[in-house]
Scaffold this motif. Structure first.
Motif, PDB file in Angstrom:
ATOM      1  N   LEU A 133       9.676   8.633  -5.009  1.00 44.01           N
ATOM      2  CA  LEU A 133       9.566   7.271  -5.518  1.00 44.01           C
ATOM      3  C   LEU A 133      10.504   6.328  -4.760  1.00 44.01           C
ATOM      4  O   LEU A 133      10.093   5.285  -4.241  1.00 44.01           O
ATOM      5  CB  LEU A 133       9.889   7.246  -7.013  1.00 44.01           C
ATOM      6  N   LEU A 134      11.785   6.701  -4.671  1.00 46.45           N
ATOM      7  CA  LEU A 134      12.748   5.846  -3.993  1.00 46.45           C
ATOM      8  C   LEU A 134      12.499   5.790  -2.493  1.00 46.45           C
ATOM      9  O   LEU A 134      12.736   4.757  -1.861  1.00 46.45           O
ATOM     10  CB  LEU A 134      14.170   6.327  -4.285  1.00 46.45           C
ATOM     11  N   SER A 135      12.005   6.889  -1.917  1.00 50.14           N
ATOM     12  CA  SER A 135      11.675   6.873  -0.491  1.00 50.14           C
ATOM     13  C   SER A 135      10.521   5.923  -0.211  1.00 50.14           C
ATOM     14  O   SER A 135      10.496   5.233   0.825  1.00 50.14           O
ATOM     15  CB  SER A 135      11.305   8.288  -0.011  1.00 50.14           C
ATOM     16  N   GLY A 136       9.548   5.881  -1.109  1.00 46.13           N
ATOM     17  CA  GLY A 136       8.431   4.962  -0.940  1.00 46.13           C
ATOM     18  C   GLY A 136       8.880   3.509  -0.999  1.00 46.13           C
ATOM     19  O   GLY A 136       8.425   2.674  -0.211  1.00 46.13           O
ATOM     20  N   ILE A 137       9.801   3.211  -1.926  1.00 45.74           N
ATOM     21  CA  ILE A 137      10.336   1.850  -2.004  1.00 45.74           C
ATOM     22  C   ILE A 137      11.114   1.525  -0.731  1.00 45.74           C
ATOM     23  O   ILE A 137      11.029   0.421  -0.186  1.00 45.74           O
ATOM     24  CB  ILE A 137      11.242   1.706  -3.238  1.00 45.74           C
ATOM     25  N   TRP A 138      11.873   2.495  -0.241  1.00 51.19           N
ATOM     26  CA  TRP A 138      12.679   2.303   0.968  1.00 51.19           C
ATOM     27  C   TRP A 138      11.798   1.978   2.179  1.00 51.19           C
ATOM     28  O   TRP A 138      12.081   1.039   2.920  1.00 51.19           O
ATOM     29  CB  TRP A 138      13.495   3.557   1.234  1.00 51.19           C
ATOM     30  N   THR A 139      10.753   2.759   2.368  1.00 52.93           N
ATOM     31  CA  THR A 139       9.872   2.509   3.517  1.00 52.93           C
ATOM     32  C   THR A 139       9.176   1.161   3.383  1.00 52.93           C
ATOM     33  O   THR A 139       8.936   0.484   4.393  1.00 52.93           O
ATOM     34  CB  THR A 139       8.811   3.617   3.651  1.00 52.93           C
ATOM     35  N   ALA A 140       8.882   0.759   2.147  1.00 55.06           N
ATOM     36  CA  ALA A 140       8.274  -0.558   1.948  1.00 55.06           C
ATOM     37  C   ALA A 140       9.243  -1.658   2.367  1.00 55.06           C
ATOM     38  O   ALA A 140       8.856  -2.635   3.025  1.00 55.06           O
ATOM     39  CB  ALA A 140       7.862  -0.731   0.490  1.00 55.06           C
TER      40      ALA A 140
ATOM     41  N   PHE B 269       1.463   8.423   6.849  1.00 61.48           N
ATOM     42  CA  PHE B 269       2.406   9.222   7.636  1.00 61.48           C
ATOM     43  C   PHE B 269       3.839   8.946   7.196  1.00 61.48           C
ATOM     44  O   PHE B 269       4.619   9.864   6.934  1.00 61.48           O
ATOM     45  CB  PHE B 269       2.262   8.910   9.126  1.00 61.48           C
ATOM     46  N   GLN B 270       4.193   7.692   7.097  1.00 57.29           N
ATOM     47  CA  GLN B 270       5.590   7.312   6.907  1.00 57.29           C
ATOM     48  C   GLN B 270       6.149   7.731   5.551  1.00 57.29           C
ATOM     49  O   GLN B 270       7.274   8.263   5.469  1.00 57.29           O
ATOM     50  CB  GLN B 270       5.751   5.804   7.089  1.00 57.29           C
ATOM     51  N   VAL B 271       5.431   7.489   4.473  1.00 56.85           N
ATOM     52  CA  VAL B 271       5.957   7.784   3.140  1.00 56.85           C
ATOM     53  C   VAL B 271       6.233   9.280   2.966  1.00 56.85           C
ATOM     54  O   VAL B 271       7.344   9.667   2.566  1.00 56.85           O
ATOM     55  CB  VAL B 271       5.015   7.257   2.039  1.00 56.85           C
ATOM     56  N   PRO B 272       5.291  10.176   3.269  1.00 65.30           N
ATOM     57  CA  PRO B 272       5.620  11.601   3.174  1.00 65.30           C
ATOM     58  C   PRO B 272       6.744  12.017   4.117  1.00 65.30           C
ATOM     59  O   PRO B 272       7.570  12.869   3.780  1.00 65.30           O
ATOM     60  CB  PRO B 272       4.299  12.292   3.539  1.00 65.30           C
TER      61      PRO B 272
ATOM     62  N   PHE C 244       0.808  -1.216   0.000  1.00 67.36           N
ATOM     63  CA  PHE C 244       0.000   0.000   0.000  1.00 67.36           C
ATOM     64  C   PHE C 244       0.844   1.270   0.000  1.00 67.36           C
ATOM     65  O   PHE C 244       0.345   2.333  -0.377  1.00 67.36           O
ATOM     66  CB  PHE C 244      -0.931   0.012   1.215  1.00 67.36           C
ATOM     67  N   ASN C 245       2.108   1.179   0.405  1.00 68.37           N
ATOM     68  CA  ASN C 245       2.950   2.381   0.463  1.00 68.37           C
ATOM     69  C   ASN C 245       2.972   3.168  -0.851  1.00 68.37           C
ATOM     70  O   ASN C 245       2.832   4.397  -0.834  1.00 68.37           O
ATOM     71  CB  ASN C 245       4.378   1.999   0.871  1.00 68.37           C
ATOM     72  N   PRO C 246       3.167   2.519  -2.007  1.00 69.20           N
ATOM     73  CA  PRO C 246       3.150   3.288  -3.256  1.00 69.20           C
ATOM     74  C   PRO C 246       1.813   3.969  -3.512  1.00 69.20           C
ATOM     75  O   PRO C 246       1.761   5.058  -4.094  1.00 69.20           O
ATOM     76  CB  PRO C 246       3.452   2.229  -4.322  1.00 69.20           C
ATOM     77  N   VAL C 247       0.713   3.344  -3.103  1.00 72.40           N
ATOM     78  CA  VAL C 247      -0.606   3.967  -3.273  1.00 72.40           C
ATOM     79  C   VAL C 247      -0.701   5.238  -2.428  1.00 72.40           C
ATOM     80  O   VAL C 247      -1.155   6.290  -2.898  1.00 72.40           O
ATOM     81  CB  VAL C 247      -1.722   2.977  -2.889  1.00 72.40           C
ATOM     82  N   ALA C 248      -0.260   5.134  -1.184  1.00 70.70           N
ATOM     83  CA  ALA C 248      -0.258   6.319  -0.321  1.00 70.70           C
ATOM     84  C   ALA C 248       0.624   7.407  -0.908  1.00 70.70           C
ATOM     85  O   ALA C 248       0.303   8.594  -0.825  1.00 70.70           O
ATOM     86  CB  ALA C 248       0.226   5.939   1.082  1.00 70.70           C
ATOM     87  N   GLY C 249       1.730   6.999  -1.512  1.00 69.77           N
ATOM     88  CA  GLY C 249       2.611   7.976  -2.135  1.00 69.77           C
ATOM     89  C   GLY C 249       1.956   8.683  -3.300  1.00 69.77           C
ATOM     90  O   GLY C 249       2.068   9.905  -3.448  1.00 69.77           O
ATOM     91  N   ARG C 250       1.245   7.942  -4.137  1.00 68.93           N
ATOM     92  CA  ARG C 250       0.575   8.564  -5.282  1.00 68.93           C
ATOM     93  C   ARG C 250      -0.489   9.557  -4.826  1.00 68.93           C
ATOM     94  O   ARG C 250      -0.654  10.624  -5.415  1.00 68.93           O
ATOM     95  CB  ARG C 250      -0.057   7.487  -6.170  1.00 68.93           C
TER      96      ARG C 250
END
Length: 420
Positions: free
Chosen positions: A349-356, A120-123, A58-64
Motif C-alpha cells: 500500500l505505502l509503496s504504491g503511494i510512494w511510486t505515485a 512493472f513499477q508498483v510490484p 492508476f498505480n493503486p489499481v495496478a497494485g490491487r
C-alpha cells in the motif's frame, strides 16, 4: 533476512527499466514535441504531464490487480515487455505531418506506456520491503538498485541524444531504449527467481484507504512530501539539458558530457553515502545531499565555461545520488515501523503511494519546464535562435528552479520522529 549478492544484482537490474522510462521521456519528449513536431511549448508541457498524472491515479489499481497473485514477478515480465513495445511506438512520429496529429499520437502512446509501467513499477518497489527486514541490509539492497539506476540514467541520458543525433532521429533512439527496457525486465524477472519472499503485501487500495494511510503515518507523509518536491526539481533539470546545450551553449554535443557528469558520480560515491548513513543516520545524510545538490546546481545559473560547468554539474550529481539512496532506504524502515504500530501489512500500500508521488513529481518537472519556455516566448520548430527571454527561462529551469525545490523539501526532513 540476508539477501545474497546474486539476488541483490537481480533485483537491481529492474532499475534499467525504471531508469530508462524515468529518464528519456523527461529528457527528450518535450524537445520532440516542440522542435521536431512544432507543438507550442505550453501545449507540449501539458501533453507530457497528463499521461503521467494518469499513472499516479492508476498505480493503486495496478497494485490491487497484482495483489491477487501469489508472486509479483509475472507482473514485472508482462508490464515491462509491454512497456518496451509501446515505448518504441511512442517515438515513431512524424506520421501525420501536423502538430495536432503527431502530438496526439505521442500523447496517447505515452498514456499507454504509463499504464504498462504501473504494472512493472508498483510490484517492483513493493518487493524491496518483502525481500528483507534487516535495517542495514535494506540500505545495501537499495544502494545496488540506485547504482544500477545511475547506470541506466547515464546510458539513456548520454546515449539517447547521441543515437538521435548520429543515427537518424528519434525512431532508432526509441528502439534502442526499448531494448534496454526489455533487458532490465528480463534481468529482474530471472534474477529474482530464487529470491525468498516471506510475504505478499497489499500493493493496491481504494482512494479512501490511500488517504487514511497517508494521514496515519506522519513520518511517511513527510518523507513522501520531501521526495515528491525534489522529484519535481529533478524532472525540471532533466527537461532542460537538451535546451541548455542546443540553445544556450550553441553546442548540441554538450548534452552528452553534461548528462554524464550529472549521473556518473553516483557510480563512485555510493559507498561514501552508505558510510554517511551508517555514521550520521539516513536522515542527516539526506539533508547533506540536499544541500550539496542545491548549492551546486544554483552555481550553474551563471553558465560558466564548460571547464567549470562540467565539474559543477558533477558535484550536483554527487548530491543527486544521495537524494536517491537515502529516501528509498528510509522508506522500508518507515513501512516496517508502521506495520508494527498497526499490526497490519502495509508494504504494498505505502509503496504504491510512494511510486505515485515519484511519478507525479517527475511528470510535473517537464510540465513546469514547458510552462517556463512558454513564459519565455520560446519559438517552436527547432530554431536555435531564440529571444533573450527564452534563454533566461532555459537557464532558470535548469538551475535555480531545481535548487529552490530541493531546499523546499528540507523542512520535511527535520522531524525527529522520521526514520533515521
Amino acid at each position: 533476512m540476508a539477501v545474497t549478492p546474486g539476488i541483490r544484482a537481480g533485483y537491481a537490474l529492474g532499475s534499467l527499466t525504471t531508469g530508462a522510462f524515468g529518464t528519456v521521456p523527461g529528457l527528450l519528449l518535450l524537445p520532440l514535441l516542440t522542435d521536431r513536431l512544432a507543438v507550442p511549448a505550453a501545449v507540449a508541457g501539458v501533453l507530457v504531464l497528463v499521461p503521467k498524472a494518469w499513472d499516479v491515479a492508476f498505480n493503486p489499481v495496478a497494485g490491487r490487480i497484482s495483489d491477487r497473485a501469489t508472486n509479483r514477478r509475472p507482473f514485472l515480465l508482462r508490464g515491462g515487455l509491454t512497456l518496451a513495445a509501446l515505448f518504441a511506438v511512442m517515438f515513431l512520429p512524424p506520421i501525420f505531418g501536423t502538430p495536432a496529429g503527431d502530438g496526439a499520437w505521442v500523447a496517447v502512446s505515452f498514456l499507454a506506456c504509463a499504464t504498462a509501467y504501473a504494472f512493472f513499477q508498483v510490484p517492483y518497489v513493493a518487493m524491496a520491503a518483502e525481500l528483507t527486514d534487516d535495517y542495514h541490509e535494506r540500505t545495501r539492497l537499495i544502494a545496488w538498485r540506485v547504482a544500477t539506476l545511475a547506470i541506466a540514467i547515464l546510458l539513456c541520458g548520454a546515449g539517447a541524444p547521441l543515437i538521435r543525433d548520429s543515427l537518424g532521429g528519434y525512431r532508432p533512439m526509441g528502439l534502442a531504449v526499448a531494448a534496454l527496457i526489455a533487458l532490465g525486465t528480463l534481468g529482474v524477472y530471472f534474477g529474482t527467481a530464487k529470491a525468498p519472499v516471506a510475504r505478499i503485501t497489499p500493493a493496491g487500495a481504494r482512494f479512501g484507504d490511500l488517504v487514511t494511510a497517508i494521514r496515519a503515518s506522519r513520518p511517511f507523509r513527510r518523507l513522501l512530501t520531501a521526495f515528491t518536491i525534489q522529484a519535481v526539481g529533478i524532472g525540471t533539470l532533466l527537461a532542460g539539458v537538451d535546451y541548455l546545450a542546443r540553445v544556450v551553449l550553441k553546442d548540441p554535443g554538450a548534452q552528452t558530457p553534461l548528462f554524464a557528469a550529472f549521473v556518473a558520480p553516483a557510480l563512485l560515491v555510493m559507498p561514501l553515502w552508505q558510510r554517511v548513513g551508517l555514521h550520521w543516520g539516513k536522515r542527516r545524510g539526506y539533508q547533506i545531499a540536499t544541500a550539496l545538490f542545491a548549492l551546486s546546481i544554483a552555481a550553474v545559473v551563471f553558465v560558466p565555461p564548460m571547464a567549470l560547468l562540467v565539474p559543477l554539474v558533477a558535484l550536483t550529481g554527487v548530491g543527486y545520488a544521495g537524494l536517491q539512496v537515502f529516501p528509498m532506504a528510509m522508506l522500508p524502515d518507515i513501512i516496517t515501523a508502521e506495520e508494527r504500530r498497526t499490526n497490519t501489512t502495509q508494504a504494498g500500500l505505502l509503496s504504491g503511494i510512494w511510486t505515485a508521488g515519484e511519478t507525479l513529481g517527475l511528470a510535473l518537472g517537464p510540465g513546469l519546464y514547458g510552462l517556463l519556455l512558454a513564459l519565455g516566448s520560446y519559438t517552436p520548430g527547432g530554431s536555435p535562435d531564440q529571444p533573450p527571454s527564452a534563454h533566461l527561462a532555459i537557464v532558470l529551469g535548469f538551475t535555480l528552479i531545481p535548487a529552490i525545490l530541493a531546499l523546499a523539501a528540507l523542512p520535511f526532513m527535520s522531524s525527529k520522529d522520521d526514520a533515521r
